[in-house]
Structure formats: C-alpha cells, structure tokens
Design an enzyme around this catalytic site. Structure first.
Site, PDB file in Angstrom:
ATOM      1  N   ASP A 146      -3.281   2.261  -5.854  1.00  0.00           N
ATOM      2  CA  ASP A 146      -2.182   2.535  -4.858  1.00  0.00           C
ATOM      3  C   ASP A 146      -1.978   1.425  -3.958  1.00  0.00           C
ATOM      4  O   ASP A 146      -1.219   1.411  -3.030  1.00  0.00           O
ATOM      5  CB  ASP A 146      -2.271   3.671  -4.085  1.00  0.00           C
ATOM      6  CG  ASP A 146      -3.486   4.026  -3.377  1.00  0.00           C
ATOM      7  OD1 ASP A 146      -4.408   3.096  -3.414  1.00  0.00           O
ATOM      8  OD2 ASP A 146      -3.363   5.061  -2.397  1.00  0.00           O
ATOM      9  N   GLU A 147      -2.837   0.136  -4.024  1.00  0.00           N
ATOM     10  CA  GLU A 147      -2.747  -1.058  -3.383  1.00  0.00           C
ATOM     11  C   GLU A 147      -2.911  -2.334  -4.125  1.00  0.00           C
ATOM     12  O   GLU A 147      -3.898  -2.303  -5.104  1.00  0.00           O
ATOM     13  CB  GLU A 147      -3.391  -0.834  -2.030  1.00  0.00           C
ATOM     14  CG  GLU A 147      -4.868  -0.764  -2.310  1.00  0.00           C
ATOM     15  CD  GLU A 147      -5.804  -0.911  -0.774  1.00  0.00           C
ATOM     16  OE1 GLU A 147      -5.373  -1.588  -0.041  1.00  0.00           O
ATOM     17  OE2 GLU A 147      -6.597   0.017  -0.795  1.00  0.00           O
ATOM     18  N   ASP A 157       0.940  -1.253  -0.076  1.00  0.00           N
ATOM     19  CA  ASP A 157      -0.118  -0.047  -0.137  1.00  0.00           C
ATOM     20  C   ASP A 157       0.897   1.220   0.014  1.00  0.00           C
ATOM     21  O   ASP A 157       1.785   1.427   0.975  1.00  0.00           O
ATOM     22  CB  ASP A 157      -0.939  -0.127   1.250  1.00  0.00           C
ATOM     23  CG  ASP A 157      -2.218   0.991   1.085  1.00  0.00           C
ATOM     24  OD1 ASP A 157      -2.171   1.555   0.176  1.00  0.00           O
ATOM     25  OD2 ASP A 157      -2.864   1.028   2.241  1.00  0.00           O
TER      26      ASP A 157
END
Length: 398
Positions: free
Chosen positions: A103-104, A13
């Site tokens: 983003d993860e 993350d």
C-alpha cells in the site's frame, strides 16, 4: 536553466488500506467506524482511529474504545487486487517506482517536467487517477529526499498532499516530534525525552558525538543525518526484499509448549515456501515474541550456510523458542513471529557434497509442487490438522 524548488521524490501511501477497500466495496460502511479483523485489529478506518483504535490492538479493547464500530472479516484477495491496481497507476505515472509494501511506494518523477509537469502537478494527478481508477484515497508527500517525502505524507494524512520545498525543508522538519525520525521507536523516544529532547530540531542542535554517546554509534549517526535531512538514497527499481516474516497473534489464552511449537512450524512452513518460490536463501532466523504485558523481544541465530530448507530453518527457530520458554511460561505470550534475514539469491550459495542423507531439498521441492497445484492446505503437518492456519497477508512480488 530552470531549477525546481520541489521534488523530485513522491511518497504515495494508501489511507487505512484494508478498511478503505471495505468502505469502497460496501457503501453502508462509508463514513462509519470500521475495524478489519476480530481478535486483533488488522486495520481501522479513520472514523475508528478517532476513538483511539489502532492496528495490532486487541479486538476486545478496540470494541470498548469504539462500541459503535462495525467489525468485518479480512478479505486478503480483495486487498491484493486493489494493490495491483494501484501499482498499475504508479507505473503509468513514472517508470521509477520502489514499492515498500502493498500500500505504499516511492516514485521518482525527476526529468518528467516537459511531458508531465511539475512534481506537484504529477502528485495531484496521481491522487486523482487512484481515486478514479481504483476508488481509494491516497496521500502523497513530495520532497527532495525519500525520508522527507515519507514524513510529509505522514503529516498530510488522511487523503492529503503535502509538498516540502527545497528552501523550506528544515523549517518543516525541525518542529516535528522526534518520533517522526526513522528509527525512533518507543525505547529511543523515551531515551531522548528523558533528556528533554522532544523535537527533531533539538536532535539537530546536538553534535553527532553527543548523539552517538547517547544512543550508540549506528543510531546516533543515523538520527544526526536525518535531523539535517541528509538522505542520499535514490529510488530503486526492482530492489529485492531484505527480509521476509510472518506472525500470529495469540490472544490472552495460555498456550502449551506443543501448541507454540505447532504455530512455529506453520509459520516456518509458510516462510520457507515463499523463500524457495522467490529462489532465495537465508542466513539468519529471527524469533519475534510479544509477552502478555506487550513487551516485545527478538532473538536471532545465524546459520553457518545459507539455506532454504524447511527443516534447517525450523530446527533453528525451535532452539530460539526453547531458550525463551522459561520467560514465556512466566510472563505469558500474545504474539509469535518468525523472520528470515540476510537473504541472497539461491545461485549465490556454495553447493556442498550430499554427505548428509537427511537433506530435505527433495522433500521441500515435492511438497512445494503439490501445494502449488492443489493449494496451500492440500498437504500439512499432522500437528497442524484442525488448527486455524492464520491469514496469508498479501505481499509485493519479490
């Protein structure tokens, strides 16, 4: 046979993603409190978060909490490029990657010991590769289940690495606050805390029947399983999105019904185009509202036949908005959003004879072609002329 006591699942993350990209690209922002977005906080650096600034907070409140913060406008193209670069690193690490957002992601590194080392070694190398190749900090949690890997990365933030060994799972999990359990939001947390239940361990101490009677069948069974770290879900490659959505923050100013309808039309136009581009259809339209007191509500309606037609989706959303208008006029509105759920591939729908001469399929197709060639703003509704179209947040490919 060697039996590992760690992994095999990584949850990676990126930290304060938008703000980290801004700090990476502008050395003057490094180590300083940064807020991305003016009217509403889209992201805040950890230096700003230390002052209480949070995502989705109003910009005025954020600046009162952190007057020394540097406010920068969002650069969605830069964030999209950074995300692609990070996912390229994920793909170099393992072929089994399940993206959750730009983003993860979850990564399964089971079976890579002989060629890449232990899950801990792989996680360390992943963090180093992202830092060197993309220039961004990333936190990684390592555990036996997806749920626990995500919890571990949350505890390890920012810019950390946390490995939960198999024989220490409940020892790590049970002291954590109940909010760490997936599905425990503000309302559920309040229900639990009113009964003196504040930690995951206290949830685990209850039998499933007690939780079901307290929270309902689905939620009670779900939290009982997670509190014992029972999560059999594998990391899935190429899993398609189950819903798509878009929303607009409105600030404190009162909006007329005509303004709200125009905003709703703009959101639906954007979502329907995304739906068709992904060759998908939806059955359920969800209207999301946040009133002036920050109370959030959702209203939904399931359509008889799956569709990707803009007019059909918009008509359904308008019905939901009309039903909510008395409350909106009384309470005020600070956010409006639309989500499309119950998605399916467009080839899965039953085709109907074209008895309805108003079918919008040809018009939708023509508009999509024009916008693909000349840009999203090349054709728009008359009611949207001169209005701020809002931000187009980058998304993972569906």
């Amino acid at each position: 046979m060697f039996v590992s006591n760690e992994g095999p699942i990584l949850h990676a993350d990126l930290d304060a993603f938008y703000a980290s990209v801004e700090q990476r690209d502008d050395p003057r922002l490094r180590g300083r409190p940064v807020i991305v977005g003016g009217g509403v906080v889209l992201a805040a650096s950890y230096e700003a978060k230390a002052h209480g600034v949070r995502t989705a907070m109003g910009g005025a409140l954020a600046r009162r909490l952190c007057p020394q913060a540097i406010v920068v406008p969002p650069r969605m193209a830069a964030y999209s490029e950074a995300s692609k670069a990070v996912f390229a690193v994920f793909g170099q690490t393992t072929p089994v990657v399940e993206g959750l957002s730009i983003d993860e992601a979850f990564l399964d590194v089971g079976g890579l010991r002989r060629i890449a080392g232990t899950p801990t070694e792989i996680a360390r190398r992943l963090r180093q590769d992202v830092a060197e190749q993309v220039g961004l900090p990333i936190t990684v949690g390592v555990a036996r289940t997806k749920f626990l890997a995500k919890v571990a990365s949350g505890v390890a933030k920012p810019d950390g690495l946390l490995v939960v060994p198999h024989d220490g799972e409940l020892e790590f999990l049970h002291p954590l606050p109940v909010e760490r359990l997936w599905g425990v939001g503000r309302v559920t947390a309040e229900k639990l805390r009113k009964r003196g239940i504040t930690t995951v361990g206290q949830v685990a101490a209850l039998d499933e029947h007690s939780l079901v009677s307290m929270l309902g069948r689905a939620s009670g069974r779900h939290l009982h399983a997670l509190s014992h770290n029972r999560d059999p879900r594998p990391v899935q490659v190429g899993r398609r999105r189950r819903s798509i959505g878009a929303q607009r923050a409105l600030g404190r100013r009162r909006r007329s019904p005509a303004e709200l309808d125009a905003l709703l039309a703009g959101l639906v136009d954007k979502l329907a185009r995304r739906l068709r581009a992904a060759k998908r259809v939806c059955r359920t339209v969800v209207l999301r509202l946040r009133y002036a007191d920050f109370t959030r509500v959702t209203r939904s309606h399931t359509i008889a036949e799956a569709t990707a037609h803009t007019d059909t989706i918009l008509a359904t959303a308008r019905i939901l908005l009309a039903a909510a208008m008395p409350t909106i006029e009384r309470e005020g509105l600070t956010l409006i959003g639309v989500a499309l759920t119950n998605l399916d591939d467009d080839g899965a729908i039953q085709l109907a004879l074209p008895f309805d001469e108003r079918s919008g399929g040809a018009l939708d197709s023509t508009l999509d072609t024009v916008r693909d060639r000349f840009g999203a703003a090349s054709v728009t509704r008359a009611t949207l002329l001169g209005r701020d179209p809002g931000l187009s947040v980058p998304l993972l490919p569906d």
